[in-house]
Design a protein around this motif. Structure first.
Motif, PDB file in Angstrom:
ATOM      1  N   THR A  21       0.813  -1.221   0.000  1.00 23.44           N
ATOM      2  CA  THR A  21       0.000   0.000   0.000  1.00 23.44           C
ATOM      3  C   THR A  21       0.840   1.262   0.000  1.00 23.44           C
ATOM      4  OG1 THR A  21      -0.152  -0.133   2.397  1.00 23.44           O
ATOM      5  CG2 THR A  21      -1.957  -1.093   1.150  1.00 23.44           C
ATOM      6  N   ALA A  22       1.954   1.266   0.726  1.00 21.34           N
ATOM      7  CA  ALA A  22       2.770   2.478   0.827  1.00 21.34           C
ATOM      8  C   ALA A  22       3.432   2.815  -0.496  1.00 21.34           C
ATOM      9  CB  ALA A  22       3.815   2.323   1.920  1.00 21.34           C
ATOM     10  N   ARG A  23       3.901   1.819  -1.212  1.00 22.34           N
ATOM     11  CA  ARG A  23       4.574   2.074  -2.488  1.00 22.34           C
ATOM     12  C   ARG A  23       3.629   2.683  -3.519  1.00 22.34           C
ATOM     13  NH1 ARG A  23       8.063  -3.446  -2.931  1.00 22.34           N
ATOM     14  NH2 ARG A  23       9.428  -2.987  -1.173  1.00 22.34           N
ATOM     15  N   ALA A  24       2.360   2.371  -3.400  1.00 18.35           N
ATOM     16  CA  ALA A  24       1.381   2.943  -4.321  1.00 18.35           C
ATOM     17  C   ALA A  24       1.224   4.445  -4.093  1.00 18.35           C
ATOM     18  CB  ALA A  24       0.038   2.248  -4.159  1.00 18.35           C
ATOM     19  N   LYS A  25       1.626   4.909  -2.928  1.00 15.89           N
ATOM     20  CA  LYS A  25       1.486   6.324  -2.583  1.00 15.89           C
ATOM     21  C   LYS A  25       2.816   7.070  -2.676  1.00 15.89           C
ATOM     22  CE  LYS A  25      -2.363   5.192   0.403  1.00 15.89           C
ATOM     23  NZ  LYS A  25      -2.950   5.274   1.710  1.00 15.89           N
ATOM     24  N   ALA A  26       3.803   6.488  -3.338  1.00 15.96           N
ATOM     25  CA  ALA A  26       5.143   7.072  -3.403  1.00 15.96           C
ATOM     26  C   ALA A  26       5.137   8.458  -4.050  1.00 15.96           C
ATOM     27  CB  ALA A  26       6.086   6.142  -4.158  1.00 15.96           C
ATOM     28  N   ASP A  27       4.353   8.634  -5.093  1.00 16.30           N
ATOM     29  CA  ASP A  27       4.294   9.946  -5.751  1.00 16.30           C
ATOM     30  C   ASP A  27       3.764  11.017  -4.797  1.00 16.30           C
ATOM     31  OD1 ASP A  27       5.294   8.923  -8.112  1.00 16.30           O
ATOM     32  OD2 ASP A  27       3.306   8.540  -8.958  1.00 16.30           O
ATOM     33  N   ASP A  28       2.742  10.653  -4.027  1.00 12.26           N
ATOM     34  CA  ASP A  28       2.185  11.594  -3.050  1.00 12.26           C
ATOM     35  C   ASP A  28       3.195  11.927  -1.961  1.00 12.26           C
ATOM     36  OD1 ASP A  28      -0.274  11.697  -4.363  1.00 12.26           O
ATOM     37  OD2 ASP A  28      -1.059   9.987  -3.229  1.00 12.26           O
ATOM     38  N   VAL A  29       3.963  10.915  -1.531  1.00 10.17           N
ATOM     39  CA  VAL A  29       4.981  11.137  -0.498  1.00 10.17           C
ATOM     40  C   VAL A  29       6.009  12.142  -1.012  1.00 10.17           C
ATOM     41  CG1 VAL A  29       6.891  10.063   0.765  1.00 10.17           C
ATOM     42  CG2 VAL A  29       4.678   8.907   0.622  1.00 10.17           C
ATOM     43  N   LEU A  46      -1.403  10.354   4.679  1.00  5.19           N
ATOM     44  CA  LEU A  46      -1.582   9.262   3.720  1.00  5.19           C
ATOM     45  C   LEU A  46      -1.968   7.935   4.367  1.00  5.19           C
ATOM     46  CD1 LEU A  46       1.411  10.001   1.332  1.00  5.19           C
ATOM     47  CD2 LEU A  46      -0.984  10.660   1.058  1.00  5.19           C
ATOM     48  N   GLY A  47      -1.933   7.884   5.699  1.00  8.32           N
ATOM     49  CA  GLY A  47      -2.317   6.647   6.383  1.00  8.32           C
ATOM     50  C   GLY A  47      -1.279   5.545   6.264  1.00  8.32           C
ATOM     51  N   ILE A  48       0.004   5.916   6.212  1.00  8.57           N
ATOM     52  CA  ILE A  48       1.082   4.939   6.153  1.00  8.57           C
ATOM     53  C   ILE A  48       2.034   5.205   7.312  1.00  8.57           C
ATOM     54  CG2 ILE A  48       0.906   4.616   3.658  1.00  8.57           C
ATOM     55  CD1 ILE A  48       3.289   6.473   3.303  1.00  8.57           C
ATOM     56  N   GLY A  49       2.982   4.326   7.522  1.00  8.39           N
ATOM     57  CA  GLY A  49       3.924   4.489   8.618  1.00  8.39           C
ATOM     58  C   GLY A  49       5.024   5.485   8.293  1.00  8.39           C
ATOM     59  N   VAL A  50       5.590   6.062   9.341  1.00  6.77           N
ATOM     60  CA  VAL A  50       6.688   7.015   9.171  1.00  6.77           C
ATOM     61  C   VAL A  50       7.883   6.309   8.526  1.00  6.77           C
ATOM     62  CG1 VAL A  50       8.269   8.576  10.377  1.00  6.77           C
ATOM     63  CG2 VAL A  50       5.902   8.390  11.125  1.00  6.77           C
ATOM     64  N   ALA A  51       8.133   5.070   8.912  1.00  7.91           N
ATOM     65  CA  ALA A  51       9.245   4.312   8.328  1.00  7.91           C
ATOM     66  C   ALA A  51       9.054   4.146   6.822  1.00  7.91           C
ATOM     67  CB  ALA A  51       9.373   2.957   9.007  1.00  7.91           C
ATOM     68  N   SER A  52       7.810   3.977   6.389  1.00  8.17           N
ATOM     69  CA  SER A  52       7.536   3.854   4.955  1.00  8.17           C
ATOM     70  C   SER A  52       7.859   5.150   4.232  1.00  8.17           C
ATOM     71  CB  SER A  52       6.072   3.488   4.713  1.00  8.17           C
ATOM     72  OG  SER A  52       5.787   2.222   5.249  1.00  8.17           O
ATOM     73  N   VAL A  53       7.559   6.274   4.863  1.00  2.07           N
ATOM     74  CA  VAL A  53       7.872   7.577   4.269  1.00  2.07           C
ATOM     75  C   VAL A  53       9.378   7.703   4.099  1.00  2.07           C
ATOM     76  CG1 VAL A  53       7.797  10.077   4.608  1.00  2.07           C
ATOM     77  CG2 VAL A  53       5.804   8.679   5.188  1.00  2.07           C
ATOM     78  N   TYR A  54      10.134   7.393   5.153  1.00  4.00           N
ATOM     79  CA  TYR A  54      11.593   7.459   5.072  1.00  4.00           C
ATOM     80  C   TYR A  54      12.128   6.522   3.995  1.00  4.00           C
ATOM     81  CZ  TYR A  54      12.340  10.461   9.121  1.00  4.00           C
ATOM     82  OH  TYR A  54      12.374  11.534   9.980  1.00  4.00           O
ATOM     83  N   ARG A  55      11.571   5.317   3.898  1.00  9.51           N
ATOM     84  CA  ARG A  55      12.022   4.332   2.908  1.00  9.51           C
ATOM     85  C   ARG A  55      11.793   4.839   1.491  1.00  9.51           C
ATOM     86  NH1 ARG A  55       8.581   0.553   3.965  1.00  9.51           N
ATOM     87  NH2 ARG A  55       9.568   0.067   5.927  1.00  9.51           N
ATOM     88  N   ILE A  56      10.629   5.411   1.240  1.00  5.66           N
ATOM     89  CA  ILE A  56      10.303   5.920  -0.093  1.00  5.66           C
ATOM     90  C   ILE A  56      11.227   7.077  -0.459  1.00  5.66           C
ATOM     91  CG2 ILE A  56       8.543   7.172  -1.417  1.00  5.66           C
ATOM     92  CD1 ILE A  56       6.465   5.443   0.193  1.00  5.66           C
ATOM     93  N   LEU A  57      11.437   7.995   0.486  1.00 11.39           N
ATOM     94  CA  LEU A  57      12.289   9.151   0.214  1.00 11.39           C
ATOM     95  C   LEU A  57      13.746   8.736   0.041  1.00 11.39           C
ATOM     96  CD1 LEU A  57      10.668  11.786   2.570  1.00 11.39           C
ATOM     97  CD2 LEU A  57      10.410  11.574   0.096  1.00 11.39           C
ATOM     98  N   ALA A  58      14.191   7.742   0.788  1.00 14.36           N
ATOM     99  CA  ALA A  58      15.564   7.255   0.634  1.00 14.36           C
ATOM    100  C   ALA A  58      15.752   6.615  -0.727  1.00 14.36           C
ATOM    101  CB  ALA A  58      15.900   6.275   1.750  1.00 14.36           C
ATOM    102  N   ALA A  59      14.769   5.845  -1.163  1.00  9.77           N
ATOM    103  CA  ALA A  59      14.848   5.219  -2.480  1.00  9.77           C
ATOM    104  C   ALA A  59      14.853   6.272  -3.579  1.00  9.77           C
ATOM    105  CB  ALA A  59      13.685   4.249  -2.670  1.00  9.77           C
ATOM    106  N   SER A  60      14.071   7.317  -3.405  1.00  7.05           N
ATOM    107  CA  SER A  60      14.025   8.400  -4.385  1.00  7.05           C
ATOM    108  C   SER A  60      15.361   9.112  -4.469  1.00  7.05           C
ATOM    109  CB  SER A  60      12.934   9.410  -4.027  1.00  7.05           C
ATOM    110  OG  SER A  60      11.671   8.799  -4.070  1.00  7.05           O
ATOM    111  N   ALA A  61      15.972   9.354  -3.304  1.00 13.96           N
ATOM    112  CA  ALA A  61      17.268  10.027  -3.259  1.00 13.96           C
ATOM    113  C   ALA A  61      18.351   9.164  -3.917  1.00 13.96           C
ATOM    114  CB  ALA A  61      17.643  10.340  -1.818  1.00 13.96           C
ATOM    115  N   ALA A  62      18.273   7.864  -3.696  1.00 12.64           N
ATOM    116  CA  ALA A  62      19.255   6.952  -4.286  1.00 12.64           C
ATOM    117  C   ALA A  62      19.112   6.940  -5.805  1.00 12.64           C
ATOM    118  CB  ALA A  62      19.083   5.561  -3.715  1.00 12.64           C
TER     119      ALA A  62
END
Length: 67
Positions: A21-29, A46-62
């Motif tokens: 569910t969190a990955r589907a909201k990556a653009d919104d994050v 977005l109704g997701i965990g803080v860790a998911s937000v950090y994971r998505i942003l870290a992947a984007s930065a990478a």
């Protein structure tokens, strides 16, 4: 474990696991982060965990640093 195998067998090997569910909201994050929202505010909105937000942003930065 046995009950899980029975369920998978009943589904004829079509077990696909839980939908990400969190990955589907990556653009919104990424959009909310660019607007300056905090990681906690993004997660709550977005109704997701803080860790998911950090994971998505870290992947984007990478990904952006590889380009």
């Amino acid at each position: 474990m046995e009950r899980q195998r029975e369920g998978v067998a009943k589904a004829k090997g079509k077990y696909k696991g839980r939908a990400p569910t969190a990955r589907a909201k990556a653009d919104d994050v990424r959009r909310l982060a660019a607007e300056g929202k905090t990681r906690e505010a993004i997660a709550a909105k977005l109704g997701i965990g803080v860790a998911s937000v950090y994971r998505i942003l870290a992947a984007s930065a990478a990904l952006s640093s590889e380009i």
